[in-house]
Design a protein around this motif. Structure first.
Motif, mmCIF file in Angstrom:
data_model
loop_
_atom_site.group_PDB
_atom_site.id
_atom_site.type_symbol
_atom_site.label_atom_id
_atom_site.label_comp_id
_atom_site.label_asym_id
_atom_site.label_seq_id
_atom_site.Cartn_x
_atom_site.Cartn_y
_atom_site.Cartn_z
ATOM 1 N N MET A 278 0.811 -1.230 0.000
ATOM 2 C CA MET A 278 0.000 0.000 0.000
ATOM 3 C C MET A 278 0.838 1.273 0.000
ATOM 4 S SD MET A 278 -3.078 -1.124 2.608
ATOM 5 C CE MET A 278 -2.115 -2.188 3.676
ATOM 6 N N ASP A 279 2.155 1.116 -0.096
ATOM 7 C CA ASP A 279 3.071 2.265 -0.182
ATOM 8 C C ASP A 279 2.903 3.248 0.976
ATOM 9 O OD1 ASP A 279 4.216 1.396 -2.630
ATOM 10 O OD2 ASP A 279 2.490 2.201 -3.712
ATOM 11 N N ARG A 280 2.767 2.715 2.171
ATOM 12 C CA ARG A 280 2.679 3.558 3.365
ATOM 13 C C ARG A 280 3.129 2.760 4.571
ATOM 14 N NH1 ARG A 280 -1.427 2.146 6.765
ATOM 15 N NH2 ARG A 280 -3.249 1.022 5.939
ATOM 16 N N MET A 281 3.400 3.460 5.666
ATOM 17 C CA MET A 281 3.743 2.807 6.917
ATOM 18 C C MET A 281 2.467 2.452 7.677
ATOM 19 S SD MET A 281 7.043 2.573 7.111
ATOM 20 C CE MET A 281 7.408 2.343 8.853
ATOM 21 N N PRO A 282 2.499 1.434 8.517
ATOM 22 C CA PRO A 282 1.303 1.115 9.309
ATOM 23 C C PRO A 282 1.052 2.189 10.364
ATOM 24 C CG PRO A 282 3.150 -0.241 10.009
ATOM 25 C CD PRO A 282 3.610 0.509 8.797
ATOM 26 N N THR A 283 -0.205 2.424 10.681
ATOM 27 C CA THR A 283 -0.534 3.404 11.720
ATOM 28 C C THR A 283 -0.331 2.785 13.102
ATOM 29 O OG1 THR A 283 -2.862 2.733 11.838
ATOM 30 C CG2 THR A 283 -2.278 4.396 10.178
ATOM 31 N N ASP A 284 -0.247 3.646 14.116
ATOM 32 C CA ASP A 284 -0.119 3.148 15.488
ATOM 33 C C ASP A 284 -1.322 2.286 15.860
ATOM 34 O OD1 ASP A 284 2.298 4.389 15.849
ATOM 35 O OD2 ASP A 284 1.463 6.154 16.851
ATOM 36 N N GLU A 285 -2.501 2.683 15.387
ATOM 37 C CA GLU A 285 -3.716 1.925 15.681
ATOM 38 C C GLU A 285 -3.644 0.527 15.076
ATOM 39 O OE1 GLU A 285 -7.389 3.187 13.789
ATOM 40 O OE2 GLU A 285 -8.475 2.885 15.670
ATOM 41 N N GLU A 286 -3.125 0.425 13.862
ATOM 42 C CA GLU A 286 -2.994 -0.878 13.204
ATOM 43 C C GLU A 286 -1.987 -1.765 13.935
ATOM 44 O OE1 GLU A 286 -4.063 0.414 8.581
ATOM 45 O OE2 GLU A 286 -2.006 0.546 9.336
ATOM 46 N N LEU A 287 -0.865 -1.183 14.350
ATOM 47 C CA LEU A 287 0.154 -1.959 15.064
ATOM 48 C C LEU A 287 -0.362 -2.415 16.427
ATOM 49 C CD1 LEU A 287 3.470 0.004 14.341
ATOM 50 C CD2 LEU A 287 2.715 -2.151 13.335
ATOM 51 N N ASN A 288 -0.950 -1.485 17.169
ATOM 52 C CA ASN A 288 -1.476 -1.844 18.485
ATOM 53 C C ASN A 288 -2.549 -2.920 18.366
ATOM 54 O OD1 ASN A 288 0.169 0.096 19.531
ATOM 55 N ND2 ASN A 288 -1.428 1.552 20.043
ATOM 56 N N GLY A 289 -3.504 -2.705 17.452
ATOM 57 C CA GLY A 289 -4.591 -3.664 17.275
ATOM 58 C C GLY A 289 -4.098 -5.016 16.813
ATOM 59 N N GLY A 290 -3.090 -5.028 15.925
ATOM 60 C CA GLY A 290 -2.556 -6.283 15.410
ATOM 61 C C GLY A 290 -1.878 -7.112 16.483
ATOM 62 N N ILE A 291 -1.098 -6.459 17.340
ATOM 63 C CA ILE A 291 -0.369 -7.186 18.385
ATOM 64 C C ILE A 291 -1.317 -7.603 19.514
ATOM 65 C CG2 ILE A 291 1.488 -7.049 20.077
ATOM 66 C CD1 ILE A 291 2.907 -5.120 18.138
ATOM 67 N N VAL A 292 -2.267 -6.734 19.860
ATOM 68 C CA VAL A 292 -3.267 -7.104 20.872
ATOM 69 C C VAL A 292 -4.071 -8.310 20.390
ATOM 70 C CG1 VAL A 292 -5.397 -6.361 22.015
ATOM 71 C CG2 VAL A 292 -3.430 -4.830 21.943
ATOM 72 N N ALA A 293 -4.428 -8.305 19.110
ATOM 73 C CA ALA A 293 -5.160 -9.446 18.539
ATOM 74 C C ALA A 293 -4.304 -10.704 18.573
ATOM 75 C CB ALA A 293 -5.572 -9.142 17.101
ATOM 76 N N TYR A 294 -3.023 -10.548 18.317
ATOM 77 C CA TYR A 294 -2.089 -11.668 18.390
ATOM 78 C C TYR A 294 -2.159 -12.321 19.764
ATOM 79 C CZ TYR A 294 2.635 -13.738 18.829
ATOM 80 O OH TYR A 294 3.704 -14.567 19.074
ATOM 81 N N GLY A 295 -2.209 -11.492 20.809
ATOM 82 C CA GLY A 295 -2.293 -12.020 22.165
ATOM 83 C C GLY A 295 -3.624 -12.669 22.468
ATOM 84 N N PHE A 296 -4.714 -11.945 22.212
ATOM 85 C CA PHE A 296 -6.045 -12.467 22.519
ATOM 86 C C PHE A 296 -6.349 -13.737 21.720
ATOM 87 C CE2 PHE A 296 -7.382 -8.215 24.280
ATOM 88 C CZ PHE A 296 -7.766 -8.712 25.520
ATOM 89 N N CYS A 297 -5.979 -13.733 20.450
ATOM 90 C CA CYS A 297 -6.274 -14.897 19.601
ATOM 91 C C CYS A 297 -5.521 -16.140 20.064
ATOM 92 C CB CYS A 297 -5.938 -14.597 18.130
ATOM 93 S SG CYS A 297 -7.113 -13.474 17.347
ATOM 94 N N ASN A 298 -4.308 -15.953 20.565
ATOM 95 C CA ASN A 298 -3.550 -17.100 21.055
ATOM 96 C C ASN A 298 -4.114 -17.630 22.363
ATOM 97 O OD1 ASN A 298 -1.134 -18.137 19.490
ATOM 98 N ND2 ASN A 298 -0.851 -15.927 19.262
ATOM 99 N N ILE A 299 -4.665 -16.758 23.182
ATOM 100 C CA ILE A 299 -5.339 -17.212 24.392
ATOM 101 C C ILE A 299 -6.550 -18.060 24.009
ATOM 102 C CG2 ILE A 299 -6.677 -16.466 26.406
ATOM 103 C CD1 ILE A 299 -4.864 -13.952 26.462
ATOM 104 N N PHE A 300 -7.339 -17.560 23.064
ATOM 105 C CA PHE A 300 -8.521 -18.283 22.598
ATOM 106 C C PHE A 300 -8.125 -19.598 21.933
ATOM 107 C CE2 PHE A 300 -11.519 -19.217 19.137
ATOM 108 C CZ PHE A 300 -12.706 -19.319 19.851
#
Length: 443
Positions: A278-300
């Motif tokens: 997409m020729d852009r850097m990820p936003t802070d919201e995308e990074l935070n949400g992606g890593i938080v999801a990584y944690g929650f999804c692994n718990i599930f």
């Protein structure tokens, strides 16, 4: 359809929220599945073997790997939002069972069982959630030099697994036979040749094609047993808590450290996805949400027998090369994985793949992991401080785990954390040295 209409329809593939037709989306979705499915199920196959699981339980573990990888991919694609909390990056990524955890999971499965891995995974998931929330403060502890050292250690520690598999698998009656090595090298040669000379789908699916070829050769040698396929059912939902949950402190520490590292490493995959597609850097919201999801999804996932997942770099590479980022394509790929996971017959067929075939196919993957670490390491200047950090960390990590009974006089928890997998000790050493050693002044 006019040429202009075709162009407009094709353009939807390059729009994150575009809705291309099924005819356009399906081949591209299948390409993503082909590129990752072997890497997704192989860790489960390896852990099942080390943990001494029955064929039936092995099928359940593989089934969970596919189903939970599909579901975590969907969460990343379509974030869940509750107030300021966001779970999911909203980026076009594919999630799958990660090889990064294999050395540590092998040690835990051998000593305690699969249930202990899943218990530790919940602890690791909680750590990943906190890393996601405080990513800005924690990120400085993991510069490319440190993550590169960790990735390099992971690659090195996986080599014995690949070689033992090429020889037929430790404990096999035919371990080290010429038939095993013949099939393994045929598989390896095909994978390597397609990686270097193949184009398009041939290159992207080199591992899958190599496994199919090796599988055919192994059939000629009479190495394949279809007994588990006949016994498997046609449809089955994942079984909650089938393997149980065991919270062993030393295992939780070992897996938890890896979750912290992989949370940081996920930033690289998210960044490569947005910059390449997409020729852009990820936003802070995308990074935070992606890593938080990584944690929650692994718990599930742990509750349903799914081993630790992470973003799959090979799929990130496909995004960078094709520029296709439409969520519909990735959602369709997740759907294919989900259907495959709900059919135990499919999972049981994967179990019939001989060890020598898996070894021949994965040794190049493990080599690639190690060299990715080298690239990250050499991105930093190789001055005296940095070479000391990398050299000492890898030496201690690999050395302690390869020296038999080096920690025999220590408590069992010390051996579990530091003596079973080189990754944990290498990581801790690298972080401490990076903080304590004086920086080399630029001339």
């Amino acid at each position: 359809m006019s040429a202009g209409a075709k162009e407009n329809t094709s353009a939807l593939l390059f729009d994150l929220n575009g809705k291309p037709s099924l005819g356009q989306s399906f081949p591209l979705a299948l390409q993503h599945v082909v590129a990752m499915i072997v890497g997704c199920v192989t860790p489960a196959i390896i852990v099942a073997g080390v943990g001494g699981l029955s064929d039936k339980d092995s099928v359940i573990l593989i089934q969970a790997a596919l189903v939970l990888s599909a579901l975590t991919t969907l969460v990343q694609l379509y974030p869940l939002k509750k107030g300021k909390l966001r779970i999911g990056s909203g980026l076009p990524v594919i999630m799958g069972i990660s090889f990064a955890y294999v050395p540590t999971m092998q040690a835990i499965a051998g000593d305690f069982g699969v249930g202990t891995i899943l218990g530790a995974q919940i602890a690791g998931g909680i750590i990943a959630v906190f890393v996601g929330i405080f990513i800005k403060q924690i990120r400085r502890l993991f510069p490319p030099l440190i993550t590169g050292t960790v990735v390099f250690s992971i690659g090195l520690s996986l080599y014995p697994t690949a070689i033992n598999y090429m020889a037929g698998g430790v404990g096999s009656q035919q371990y080290g036979s010429w038939q095993n090595w013949t099939v393994a090298f045929i598989t390896l040669i095909i994978v390597t040749a397609l990686n270097h000379y193949g184009k398009g789908i041939w290159k992207l699916s080199s591992i899958l094609i190599g496994i199919i070829a090796g599988y055919i050769v192994s059939l000629c040698f009479g190495m394949v047993d279809f007994a588990s396929v006949a016994q498997a059912s046609f449809f089955q939902l994942p079984k909650p808590l089938h393997f149980g949950l065991v919270f062993e402190p030393s295992a939780c520490v070992a897996i938890g450290i890896l979750f912290a590292i992989n949370s940081i490493q996920a930033i690289g995959d998210f960044t490569a996805t947005t910059t390449g597609g997409m020729d852009r850097m990820p936003t802070d919201e995308e990074l935070n949400g992606g890593i938080v999801a990584y944690g929650f999804c692994n718990i599930f996932s742990a509750l349903f027998g799914g081993l630790p997942t992470a973003t799959f770099s090979q799929n990130v590479g496909i995004v960078s090369s094709t520029k296709v980022v439409a969520k519909r394509v990735f959602g369709l790929a997740a759907g294919i994985l989900l259907i495959a996971g709900l059919i135990p017959k499919f999972s049981s067929v994967l179990l019939t793949i001989p060890n020598c075939v898996l070894g021949g196919a994965t040794v190049s993957v493990f080599a690639s992991i190690a060299m990715t670490g080298v690239k990250l390491i050499t991105a930093a200047p190789m001055d005296y401080q940095n070479t000391t950090i990398v050299g000492l960390s890898v030496a201690l990590g690999m050395g302690v785990t390869q020296a038999n009974a080096a920690l025999a006089s220590f408590p069992d928890w010390v051996t579990t954390i530091f003596g079973k997998s080189p990754v944990v000790l290498a990581t801790i050493t690298a972080i401490i040295l990076n903080l304590l050693l004086p920086k080399v002044k630029a001339k």
